[in-house]
Design a protein around this motif. Structure first.
Motif, short mmCIF file in Angstrom:
data_model
loop_
_atom_site.label_atom_id
_atom_site.label_comp_id
_atom_site.label_asym_id
_atom_site.label_seq_id
_atom_site.Cartn_x
_atom_site.Cartn_y
_atom_site.Cartn_z
N VAL A 36 0.82 -1.21 0.00
CA VAL A 36 0.00 0.00 0.00
C VAL A 36 0.86 1.27 0.00
CG1 VAL A 36 -1.71 1.34 1.29
CG2 VAL A 36 -1.97 -1.13 1.07
N ALA A 37 1.94 1.26 0.77
CA ALA A 37 2.82 2.44 0.81
C ALA A 37 3.42 2.71 -0.57
CB ALA A 37 3.92 2.24 1.84
N ASP A 38 3.79 1.64 -1.28
CA ASP A 38 4.34 1.81 -2.63
C ASP A 38 3.27 2.31 -3.60
OD1 ASP A 38 6.78 0.93 -1.72
OD2 ASP A 38 6.48 -1.14 -2.38
N GLN A 39 2.04 1.84 -3.43
CA GLN A 39 0.96 2.31 -4.29
C GLN A 39 0.71 3.80 -4.08
OE1 GLN A 39 -2.84 0.40 -3.69
NE2 GLN A 39 -3.82 1.49 -5.36
N ALA A 40 0.67 4.23 -2.82
CA ALA A 40 0.48 5.66 -2.53
C ALA A 40 1.63 6.49 -3.10
CB ALA A 40 0.36 5.87 -1.03
N ALA A 41 2.85 5.97 -2.99
CA ALA A 41 4.02 6.69 -3.53
C ALA A 41 3.93 6.80 -5.04
CB ALA A 41 5.30 5.97 -3.11
N ALA A 42 3.42 5.76 -5.70
CA ALA A 42 3.27 5.80 -7.15
C ALA A 42 2.26 6.87 -7.57
CB ALA A 42 2.85 4.43 -7.67
N VAL A 43 1.19 7.01 -6.81
CA VAL A 43 0.20 8.06 -7.10
C VAL A 43 0.84 9.45 -6.94
CG1 VAL A 43 -1.94 9.15 -6.31
CG2 VAL A 43 -1.79 6.65 -6.50
N MET A 44 1.61 9.64 -5.88
CA MET A 44 2.27 10.93 -5.67
C MET A 44 3.26 11.22 -6.78
SD MET A 44 0.86 12.17 -3.00
CE MET A 44 1.95 13.58 -2.77
#
Length: 426
Positions: free
Chosen positions: A154-162
């Protein structure tokens, strides 16, 4: 309040000037003169535009970046508009250099960036289908700069959105497997002026992050449908609801739906993170739960686990019945031959198609872009579109046209001669 408004205006000016400076100095030698125009709207937001000085000294028409609105709630954060093209008058030393620059200027610029970011693993059959359909639809719709990828963490997914926000994406689509983990990134995407679509898991949270539209399977209804199918088969003992991801709102909704409809008890079984790539680990966890609870049924929530569940039941010589939310190419044969009770379509194809159509609508319509920017914080306008679950069970097979078995056998013999169904020998 006045100081607050000037702070907003300064942020808007700085953001647009930064874009212009990058464009104006990208061509060498030469220069152009531009200025920034701003207008405060009745809701307190600030709209920005760019004007370029013409050869006669007058100022040209205002150029409106697609993302050009700064909402009143943004304070102390950098915001930039979408890029705009600014022509630069240049003086060339010789004809060769002039020709080279002319050729470069006629090259196709990359299209607007669209990011599709989900939580799926690369080997997950649902997401393999989703990725394939999304990429094919993007090409058919003429979207030339689309990124589709999965981030199971999930942290990587949020970072990808940013990262997509930082690179100026006009459209961002994301699943919401974990609301707390994705909330900040998705709200940032929407307030950046990007078109935000959510899909798959997290329909109940789409409005809270400002998503314009959410597409997905009705996960709870799918679980309820599974419960009714177990009831119709006469099961009364414990049914296992098998979770293959450690955090996923949609999977929990499926188990909730199962609990609400099934007449017996439901036990949730959390598989190891590697379950989709390690059938031994997955089978061991499922087999242990079958033995512990003397399970009458097993519901897996991913097509990749269907064969693992069936094989585990057969190895244990258990009477447990297998159902699935997730449908593989073999599901029809497995139900027909009695290896599983049912398979519920999880809607990978329509989800991918709807997401890409939404992006195309934004890409082709400046008026929609402007509307989205104006309503960037109006989460109440989120439209939720859920796919009604469809079950493949014996009743479904009974309604198939006569001769369907021959068609299945012909396809199997052509494409999978080593896996021809047993009824083809009859």
């Amino acid at each position: 309040m006045l100081q607050h408004r000037w702070k907003l205006l300064s942020l808007a000016l700085i953001g647009v000037i930064g874009i212009i400076a990058g464009v104006a100095y990208a061509v060498h030698p030469g220069e152009t003169e531009v200025r920034v125009a701003t207008m405060r709207l009745s809701d307190g937001s600030v709209e920005v535009a760019v004007q370029q000085r013409d050869a006669d000294g007058s100022w040209g028409e205002r150029q409106l970046p697609p993302a050009r609105f700064l909402t009143p709630d943004v304070v102390g954060e950098w915001r930039v508009s979408s890029p705009v093209s600014v022509a630069v008058a240049t003086a060339m030393a010789d004809d060769a250099m002039s020709d080279a620059m002319s050729d470069a200027s006629t090259m196709d610029a990359p299209g607007e960036l669209y990011c599709i970011v989900h939580h799926g693993a690369a080997n997950d059959p649902f997401w393999v289908t989703f990725n394939t359909v999304a990429a094919a639809n993007a090409a058919e719709l003429g979207l030339t700069n689309v990124e589709v990828h999965g981030e199971p963490n999930v942290a990587d997914q949020a970072a990808a959105v940013m990262d997509c926000i930082d690179r100026g994406a006009l459209g961002i689509a994301s699943s919401i497997p974990d609301f707390d983990g994705m909330r900040e990134a998705l709200i940032a995407a929407r307030t950046s002026g990007a078109f935000l679509v959510t899909f798959n898991s997290g329909a109940e949270f789409a409005g809270l992050v400002g998503s314009s539209v959410h597409y997905g399977l009705d996960d709870r209804s799918a679980g309820e449908l599974a419960g009714r199918n177990f009831n119709d088969a006469g099961l009364t003992g414990t049914v296992l609801c098998v979770l293959h991801e450690p955090v996923n709102i949609g999977l929990e909704d499926r188990c909730d739906g199962l609990e609400s409809e099934y007449s017996g008890s439901v036990e949730r079984v959390q598989l190891p993170v590697s379950s989709l790539t390690d059938p031994v680990a997955a089978g061991t966890a499922i087999g242990g739960a079958i033995a512990e609870h003397e399970a009458a049924g097993v519901l897996v929530l991913n097509a990749e686990l269907i064969n693992t569940a069936i094989g585990t039941v057969q190895f244990l010589q258990s009477d447990a019945k297998v159902g699935a939310i997730g449908r593989s190419d073999a599901s029809l044969v497995l139900v027909y031959e009695g290896h599983m009770l049912f398979a519920i379509d999880d809607g990978a194809l329509p989800q991918a198609s709807h997401v890409m159509l939404a992006m195309k609508n934004v890409d082709s319509s400046p008026s929609i872009r402007a509307m989205l920017a104006l309503t960037a914080t109006q989460a109440a306008e989120t439209t939720v579109m859920l796919i009604s679950p469809v079950v493949l069970n014996q009743a479904y097979i009974d309604n198939l046209p006569p001769g369907w078995q021959q068609g299945v056998c012909a396809l199997a013999m052509q494409f999978a001669p080593g896996q021809v169904p047993s009824f083809c020998d009859q």
